[in-house]
Scaffold this motif. Structure first.
Motif, PDB file in Angstrom:
ATOM      1  N   THR A   1      36.482   3.651  37.078  1.00  0.00           N
ATOM      2  CA  THR A   1      37.771   4.293  36.793  1.00  0.00           C
ATOM      3  C   THR A   1      37.931   5.600  37.562  1.00  0.00           C
ATOM      4  N   VAL A   2      36.865   6.387  37.702  1.00  0.00           N
ATOM      5  CA  VAL A   2      36.986   7.708  38.324  1.00  0.00           C
ATOM      6  C   VAL A   2      36.767   7.698  39.836  1.00  0.00           C
ATOM      7  N   SER A   3      36.099   6.669  40.356  1.00  0.00           N
ATOM      8  CA  SER A   3      35.845   6.616  41.796  1.00  0.00           C
ATOM      9  C   SER A   3      36.284   5.269  42.359  1.00  0.00           C
ATOM     10  N   GLN A   4      36.998   5.323  43.452  1.00  0.00           N
ATOM     11  CA  GLN A   4      37.403   4.095  44.130  1.00  0.00           C
ATOM     12  C   GLN A   4      36.247   3.486  44.915  1.00  0.00           C
ATOM     13  N   ARG A   5      35.120   4.189  44.976  1.00  0.00           N
ATOM     14  CA  ARG A   5      33.982   3.740  45.781  1.00  0.00           C
ATOM     15  C   ARG A   5      32.728   3.521  44.943  1.00  0.00           C
ATOM     16  N   PHE A   6      32.880   3.209  43.657  1.00  0.00           N
ATOM     17  CA  PHE A   6      31.720   2.877  42.842  1.00  0.00           C
ATOM     18  C   PHE A   6      31.264   1.465  43.179  1.00  0.00           C
ATOM     19  N   SER A   7      29.980   1.298  43.451  1.00  0.00           N
ATOM     20  CA  SER A   7      29.440  -0.021  43.773  1.00  0.00           C
ATOM     21  C   SER A   7      28.885  -0.691  42.519  1.00  0.00           C
ATOM     22  N   GLN A   8      29.484  -1.792  42.150  1.00  0.00           N
ATOM     23  CA  GLN A   8      28.978  -2.597  41.034  1.00  0.00           C
ATOM     24  C   GLN A   8      27.708  -3.340  41.446  1.00  0.00           C
ATOM     25  N   ASP A   9      27.536  -3.567  42.736  1.00  0.00           N
ATOM     26  CA  ASP A   9      26.457  -4.422  43.217  1.00  0.00           C
ATOM     27  C   ASP A   9      25.147  -3.692  43.506  1.00  0.00           C
ATOM     28  N   LEU A  10      25.224  -2.442  43.937  1.00  0.00           N
ATOM     29  CA  LEU A  10      24.005  -1.695  44.238  1.00  0.00           C
ATOM     30  C   LEU A  10      23.398  -1.171  42.936  1.00  0.00           C
ATOM     31  N   PHE A  11      22.176  -1.587  42.658  1.00  0.00           N
ATOM     32  CA  PHE A  11      21.523  -1.205  41.407  1.00  0.00           C
ATOM     33  C   PHE A  11      20.020  -1.373  41.589  1.00  0.00           C
ATOM     34  N   LEU A  12      19.263  -0.373  41.137  1.00  0.00           N
ATOM     35  CA  LEU A  12      17.809  -0.453  41.197  1.00  0.00           C
ATOM     36  C   LEU A  12      17.254  -0.054  39.840  1.00  0.00           C
ATOM     37  N   ARG A  13      16.375  -0.904  39.305  1.00  0.00           N
ATOM     38  CA  ARG A  13      15.827  -0.679  37.962  1.00  0.00           C
ATOM     39  C   ARG A  13      14.303  -0.761  38.014  1.00  0.00           C
ATOM     40  N   PHE A  14      13.685   0.202  37.341  1.00  0.00           N
ATOM     41  CA  PHE A  14      12.242   0.192  37.128  1.00  0.00           C
ATOM     42  C   PHE A  14      11.988   0.291  35.629  1.00  0.00           C
ATOM     43  N   GLU A  15      10.886  -0.259  35.173  1.00  0.00           N
ATOM     44  CA  GLU A  15      10.501  -0.148  33.768  1.00  0.00           C
ATOM     45  C   GLU A  15       9.483   0.970  33.633  1.00  0.00           C
ATOM     46  N   LEU A  16       9.957   2.160  33.276  1.00  0.00           N
ATOM     47  CA  LEU A  16       9.126   3.363  33.287  1.00  0.00           C
ATOM     48  C   LEU A  16       9.043   4.064  31.934  1.00  0.00           C
ATOM     49  N   MET A  17       9.654   3.492  30.916  1.00  0.00           N
ATOM     50  CA  MET A  17       9.661   4.151  29.603  1.00  0.00           C
ATOM     51  C   MET A  17       8.234   4.467  29.145  1.00  0.00           C
ATOM     52  N   LYS A  18       8.110   5.604  28.494  1.00  0.00           N
ATOM     53  CA  LYS A  18       6.864   6.079  27.894  1.00  0.00           C
ATOM     54  C   LYS A  18       5.835   6.554  28.917  1.00  0.00           C
ATOM     55  N   LEU A  19       6.209   6.626  30.189  1.00  0.00           N
ATOM     56  CA  LEU A  19       5.303   7.143  31.200  1.00  0.00           C
ATOM     57  C   LEU A  19       5.588   8.627  31.434  1.00  0.00           C
ATOM     58  N   SER A  20       4.547   9.362  31.770  1.00  0.00           N
ATOM     59  CA  SER A  20       4.719  10.779  32.094  1.00  0.00           C
ATOM     60  C   SER A  20       5.325  10.904  33.487  1.00  0.00           C
ATOM     61  N   PRO A  21       5.865  12.072  33.819  1.00  0.00           N
ATOM     62  CA  PRO A  21       6.381  12.260  35.182  1.00  0.00           C
ATOM     63  C   PRO A  21       5.337  11.972  36.264  1.00  0.00           C
ATOM     64  N   ASP A  22       4.085  12.364  36.042  1.00  0.00           N
ATOM     65  CA  ASP A  22       3.035  12.075  37.029  1.00  0.00           C
ATOM     66  C   ASP A  22       2.789  10.581  37.153  1.00  0.00           C
ATOM     67  N   GLU A  23       2.788   9.866  36.026  1.00  0.00           N
ATOM     68  CA  GLU A  23       2.598   8.416  36.065  1.00  0.00           C
ATOM     69  C   GLU A  23       3.766   7.735  36.779  1.00  0.00           C
ATOM     70  N   ILE A  24       4.974   8.227  36.538  1.00  0.00           N
ATOM     71  CA  ILE A  24       6.154   7.671  37.206  1.00  0.00           C
ATOM     72  C   ILE A  24       6.042   7.857  38.716  1.00  0.00           C
ATOM     73  N   ALA A  25       5.616   9.038  39.140  1.00  0.00           N
ATOM     74  CA  ALA A  25       5.445   9.283  40.577  1.00  0.00           C
ATOM     75  C   ALA A  25       4.423   8.318  41.166  1.00  0.00           C
ATOM     76  N   ARG A  26       3.327   8.068  40.452  1.00  0.00           N
ATOM     77  CA  ARG A  26       2.309   7.136  40.955  1.00  0.00           C
ATOM     78  C   ARG A  26       2.844   5.709  41.021  1.00  0.00           C
ATOM     79  N   VAL A  27       3.625   5.304  40.013  1.00  0.00           N
ATOM     80  CA  VAL A  27       4.196   3.957  40.014  1.00  0.00           C
ATOM     81  C   VAL A  27       5.126   3.773  41.213  1.00  0.00           C
ATOM     82  N   LEU A  28       5.944   4.784  41.487  1.00  0.00           N
ATOM     83  CA  LEU A  28       6.878   4.653  42.610  1.00  0.00           C
ATOM     84  C   LEU A  28       6.201   4.783  43.965  1.00  0.00           C
TER      85      LEU A  28
END
Length: 175
Positions: A126-153
């Motif tokens: 609604t707010v942007s004419q250039r929002f991409s519905q198709d571009l999406f990246l998901r990781f399962e990182l819940m309950k990880l610390s910031p350091d653990e997240i950095a290592r996973v990525l």
């Protein structure tokens, strides 16, 4: 390519913020990813506040959106909805030019949150004419610390996924 990565979380140790910071660290030199994690610093939106000079934190936020080539957003889900702080940030941009033609895509740091993502997609389309519905990246990182997240990525398969996503987003921004 200047990319503003907005975290929709107000938590100091946010999973979404940690993921976006890790993405910024692993991005190729052609992708300058800056993380905005100051959602909590924005005052509650009121149309009355738009009449005069904007509050400083809002002006800084709007300027960062305007200066970027594209915006990535990653957000938690609160009570199956968009967190109030992120919705508030978007509300500050609704009547401004910075967001209208801005390319926007989503990332997500959890295996859950589809209700919030659905609502966020509706709001951003609604707010942007250039929002991409198709571009999406998901990781399962819940309950990880910031350091653990950095290592996973840092894992080769995840680095490749981030690189491919940023490349696709850059191409979307240039179109």
């Amino acid at each position: 390519m200047k990319i503003l990565a907005i975290s929709g979380s107000a938590r100091a140790n946010s999973t979404n913020t940690a993921m976006l910071r890790a993405v910024a660290q692993t991005a190729s030199p052609g992708h300058d990813v800056t993380v905005f994690s100051a959602i909590a610093d924005l005052p509650v939106f009121s149309p009355d506040s738009e009449a005069g000079p904007l509050p400083e934190s809002v002006q800084v936020f709007a300027d960062r959106v305007g200066e970027s080539d594209g915006v990535l957003i990653s957000s938690p889900e609160y009570v199956r909805a968009i967190p109030g702080g992120l919705k508030n940030a978007i509300d500050w941009l609704v009547s401004r030019e910075e967001i209208v033609q801005k390319p926007i895509a989503l990332m997500h740091a959890s295996h859950r949150g589809d209700d919030m993502l659905s609502q966020l997609r509706l709001v951003l389309a609604t707010v942007s004419q250039r929002f991409s519905q198709d571009l999406f990246l998901r990781f399962e990182l819940m309950k990880l610390s910031p350091d653990e997240i950095a290592r996973v990525l840092e894992l080769p398969s995840n680095r490749a996924a981030v690189s491919d996503f940023l490349q696709a987003f850059s191409e979307f921004c240039r179109r």
